[in-house]
Design an enzyme around this catalytic site. Structure first.
Site, PDB file in Angstrom:
ATOM      1  N   ARG A 129      14.459  16.676 -16.035  1.00 43.36           N
ATOM      2  CA  ARG A 129      13.517  17.278 -15.097  1.00 43.36           C
ATOM      3  C   ARG A 129      14.236  18.208 -14.147  1.00 43.36           C
ATOM      4  NH1 ARG A 129      11.332  14.010 -10.093  1.00 43.36           N
ATOM      5  NH2 ARG A 129      13.460  14.572  -9.514  1.00 43.36           N
TER       6      ARG A 129
ATOM      7  N   ALA B 159      10.663  14.833 -17.031  1.00 42.08           N
ATOM      8  CA  ALA B 159      11.451  15.120 -18.236  1.00 42.08           C
ATOM      9  C   ALA B 159      10.656  14.800 -19.501  1.00 42.08           C
ATOM     10  CB  ALA B 159      12.749  14.320 -18.197  1.00 42.08           C
TER      11      ALA B 159
ATOM     12  N   GLN C  46      23.649   8.058 -15.633  1.00 40.48           N
ATOM     13  CA  GLN C  46      24.197   8.551 -14.369  1.00 40.48           C
ATOM     14  C   GLN C  46      25.508   7.802 -14.126  1.00 40.48           C
ATOM     15  OE1 GLN C  46      24.453  10.680 -11.955  1.00 40.48           O
ATOM     16  NE2 GLN C  46      22.412  10.440 -11.067  1.00 40.48           N
TER      17      GLN C  46
ATOM     18  N   TYR D 144      19.414   5.730 -15.566  1.00 44.95           N
ATOM     19  CA  TYR D 144      19.985   5.411 -14.253  1.00 44.95           C
ATOM     20  C   TYR D 144      20.170   3.898 -14.093  1.00 44.95           C
ATOM     21  CZ  TYR D 144      18.554  10.207 -13.656  1.00 44.95           C
ATOM     22  OH  TYR D 144      18.420  11.569 -13.831  1.00 44.95           O
TER      23      TYR D 144
ATOM     24  N   GLU E 180      31.729  16.426 -20.239  1.00 36.68           N
ATOM     25  CA  GLU E 180      30.744  17.317 -19.620  1.00 36.68           C
ATOM     26  C   GLU E 180      31.476  18.380 -18.803  1.00 36.68           C
ATOM     27  OE1 GLU E 180      27.123  15.619 -17.947  1.00 36.68           O
ATOM     28  OE2 GLU E 180      27.515  16.753 -16.110  1.00 36.68           O
TER      29      GLU E 180
ATOM     30  N   ASP F 105      16.549  18.176 -10.265  1.00 38.57           N
ATOM     31  CA  ASP F 105      16.191  17.707  -8.914  1.00 38.57           C
ATOM     32  C   ASP F 105      15.093  18.584  -8.350  1.00 38.57           C
ATOM     33  OD1 ASP F 105      17.904  15.532  -8.741  1.00 38.57           O
ATOM     34  OD2 ASP F 105      19.611  16.832  -8.271  1.00 38.57           O
TER      35      ASP F 105
HETATM   36  P1  FAD Z   1      12.723  12.100 -15.026  1.00 37.23           P
HETATM   37  O1  FAD Z   1      13.034  11.286 -16.223  1.00 37.23           O
HETATM   38  O2  FAD Z   1      11.495  12.955 -15.066  1.00 37.23           O
HETATM   39  O3  FAD Z   1      12.609  11.095 -13.774  1.00 37.23           O
HETATM   40  C1  FAD Z   1      12.534  11.577 -12.443  1.00 37.23           C
HETATM   41  C2  FAD Z   1      11.826  10.563 -11.552  1.00 37.23           C
HETATM   42  O4  FAD Z   1      10.435  10.499 -11.903  1.00 37.23           O
HETATM   43  C3  FAD Z   1      12.349   9.126 -11.711  1.00 37.23           C
HETATM   44  O5  FAD Z   1      12.290   8.521 -10.452  1.00 37.23           O
HETATM   45  C4  FAD Z   1      11.371   8.473 -12.680  1.00 37.23           C
HETATM   46  O6  FAD Z   1      11.273   7.070 -12.490  1.00 37.23           O
HETATM   47  C5  FAD Z   1      10.071   9.185 -12.333  1.00 37.23           C
HETATM   48  N1  FAD Z   1       9.224   9.368 -13.523  1.00 37.23           N
HETATM   49  C6  FAD Z   1       9.629   9.806 -14.743  1.00 37.23           C
HETATM   50  N2  FAD Z   1       8.576   9.879 -15.582  1.00 37.23           N
HETATM   51  C7  FAD Z   1       7.485   9.492 -14.874  1.00 37.23           C
HETATM   52  C8  FAD Z   1       6.105   9.367 -15.188  1.00 37.23           C
HETATM   53  N3  FAD Z   1       5.654   9.678 -16.423  1.00 37.23           N
HETATM   54  N4  FAD Z   1       5.257   8.947 -14.208  1.00 37.23           N
HETATM   55  C9  FAD Z   1       5.722   8.646 -12.960  1.00 37.23           C
HETATM   56  N5  FAD Z   1       7.037   8.754 -12.604  1.00 37.23           N
HETATM   57  C10 FAD Z   1       7.890   9.181 -13.550  1.00 37.23           C
HETATM   58  N6  FAD Z   1      20.539  18.129 -13.093  1.00 37.23           N
HETATM   59  C11 FAD Z   1      20.630  19.476 -13.239  1.00 37.23           C
HETATM   60  O7  FAD Z   1      20.025  20.226 -12.454  1.00 37.23           O
HETATM   61  N7  FAD Z   1      21.363  20.042 -14.246  1.00 37.23           N
HETATM   62  C12 FAD Z   1      22.031  19.282 -15.149  1.00 37.23           C
HETATM   63  O8  FAD Z   1      22.675  19.813 -16.051  1.00 37.23           O
HETATM   64  C13 FAD Z   1      21.974  17.857 -15.024  1.00 37.23           C
HETATM   65  N8  FAD Z   1      22.604  17.050 -15.898  1.00 37.23           N
HETATM   66  C14 FAD Z   1      22.472  15.676 -15.805  1.00 37.23           C
HETATM   67  C15 FAD Z   1      23.095  14.850 -16.760  1.00 37.23           C
HETATM   68  C16 FAD Z   1      22.977  13.472 -16.683  1.00 37.23           C
HETATM   69  C17 FAD Z   1      23.643  12.601 -17.733  1.00 37.23           C
HETATM   70  C18 FAD Z   1      22.224  12.871 -15.632  1.00 37.23           C
HETATM   71  C19 FAD Z   1      22.098  11.388 -15.524  1.00 37.23           C
HETATM   72  C20 FAD Z   1      21.603  13.681 -14.688  1.00 37.23           C
HETATM   73  C21 FAD Z   1      21.701  15.084 -14.756  1.00 37.23           C
HETATM   74  N9  FAD Z   1      21.089  15.931 -13.835  1.00 37.23           N
HETATM   75  C22 FAD Z   1      21.193  17.307 -13.954  1.00 37.23           C
HETATM   76  C23 FAD Z   1      20.357  15.362 -12.681  1.00 37.23           C
HETATM   77  C24 FAD Z   1      18.858  15.185 -12.962  1.00 37.23           C
HETATM   78  O9  FAD Z   1      18.252  16.456 -13.152  1.00 37.23           O
HETATM   79  C25 FAD Z   1      18.251  14.474 -11.750  1.00 37.23           C
HETATM   80  O10 FAD Z   1      18.726  13.154 -11.681  1.00 37.23           O
HETATM   81  C26 FAD Z   1      16.730  14.527 -11.631  1.00 37.23           C
HETATM   82  O11 FAD Z   1      16.385  14.132 -10.300  1.00 37.23           O
HETATM   83  C27 FAD Z   1      15.973  13.627 -12.594  1.00 37.23           C
HETATM   84  O12 FAD Z   1      16.005  14.100 -13.863  1.00 37.23           O
HETATM   85  P2  FAD Z   1      15.443  13.203 -15.093  1.00 37.23           P
HETATM   86  O13 FAD Z   1      15.494  14.049 -16.291  1.00 37.23           O
HETATM   87  O14 FAD Z   1      16.083  11.885 -15.125  1.00 37.23           O
HETATM   88  O15 FAD Z   1      13.895  13.044 -14.597  1.00 37.23           O
END
Ligand code: FAD
Length: 300
Positions: A109, A129, A180, A149, A17, A111
């Protein structure tokens, strides 16, 4: 090539990455990084996406993914966040990725912006997401990755609930997952058991962060809440003022973590390189014979 197809050979997937150069730096500075990563033969390289989602950041991710794919002939994975984007903005990025021949997207999604004055799009098209995954899936054009995670997402108080939410992402069309970072493999093994139990059966690549300076560790753990084992803390404390020793020890720690994970049969290792090719090179060299031993035992 779709990244999901890389996993079907059962050979260990190794990926890197990188992030776009910070603002004020020319995009050209990324060439040096990719020049040094390319000879390590990663299966693919991913490019992060600025959570703020301004146009410049968006274009940088697409541009760098395009360089990786079209100039270096290495498969690219473009990260894409959605919380601060409208449907039109997401469609624009998807078009641009398609135009650049990018076939793989890590759908995130992002942060939640902490600025109290931040204006979320109204209506909020992408709350999670999973909403973005559904949107990308409807185009049928891309292979989709999602984040997961092993210690639970920082906003979710309960790992089981987080895994239920993860299942929604996979059911909506995520083809593979990347974890993560974590510093204690037991979290991953516990998580793996739980996701197997609820029927998440897409490949899971393990994200490993070689920590090579003490500033990094404080920032990372405060952002994602990763547990820092005593063994790791001792290294950080002991060599805090000795940059070379800290780097060597951080690489050794990540290597040990990876060898344990590979020996336990993980499908892939995603190295958070922090744009530091030397660290990636040393890790790849350390695990080379182990990866070869695993892959040579697999009939193609
Ligand atoms: P989601 O899957 O939407 O989850 C977010 C939170 O909402 C979680 O607590 C989950 O339990 C909850 N949730 C999910 N779906 C639902 C639902 N349907 N109903 C109720 N609750 C729900 N960030 C960046 O800005 N740029 C990047 O390039 C980037 N790359 C990353 C790469 C990796 C491999 C990882 C692990 C993280 C990366 N991140 C990046 C960080 C990421 O954007 C954050 O961790 C963010 O807070 C959550 O994103 P997510 O896609 O996991 O969200």
């Amino acid at each position: 090539m779709y990244i999901k197809d890389m996993f079907s050979s059962k050979k260990t997937v190794i990926s890197f990455e990188i992030f776009p150069p910070k603002k004020d730096y020319s995009i050209d500075t990324i060439y040096d990084t990719i020049d040094e990563l390319a000879p390590l033969n990663p299966n693919y390289i991913s490019v992060t996406y600025g959570a703020g989602g301004n146009n410049k950041d968006r274009n940088k991710t697409v541009e760098i993914a395009s360089i990786i794919k079209n100039k270096y002939n290495i498969e690219a994975l473009a990260h894409l966040t959605c919380i601060s984007s409208t449907r039109d903005e997401v469609e624009e990025v998807l078009k641009s990725l398609r135009d650049n021949n990018i076939e793989n997207i890590l759908a995130l999604r992002g942060d939640i912006p902490q600025d109290p004055n931040f204006k979320f799009p109204t209506p909020l098209h992408f709350k999670y997401a999973v909403d973005l995954i559904e949107k990308i899936k409807s185009t049928k054009d891309f292979c989709i990755g999602g984040a997961c995670y092993p210690e639970g997402h920082i906003e979710c108080s309960n790992l089981n609930d987080d895994i239920q939410n993860l299942k929604k992402k996979v059911d909506a069309g995520a083809d593979f997952l990347i974890t993560q970072l974590f510093f204690d493999n037991n979290f991953f093994y516990n998580f793996r058991e739980k996701v197997d139990e609820i029927g998440i059966n897409v490949p899971i690549e393990v994200g490993i962060m070689p920590v090579t300076n003490s500033r990094q560790i404080k920032r990372i753990t405060s952002l994602c809440g990763a547990y820092v084992p005593k063994k790791f803390e001792k290294i950080m404390d002991r060599y805090i003022d000795k940059p070379q020793a800290l780097k060597d020890a951080g690489i050794a720690y990540a290597t040990e973590q990876i060898i344990d994970l590979l020996s336990s049969g993980v499908e892939g290792i995603h190295i958070y390189t922090m744009n530091n090719p030397e660290v990636a090179r040393r890790i790849v060299s350390n695990i080379d014979s182990v990866v070869k031993a695993i892959n040579n035992n697999i009939a193609v």
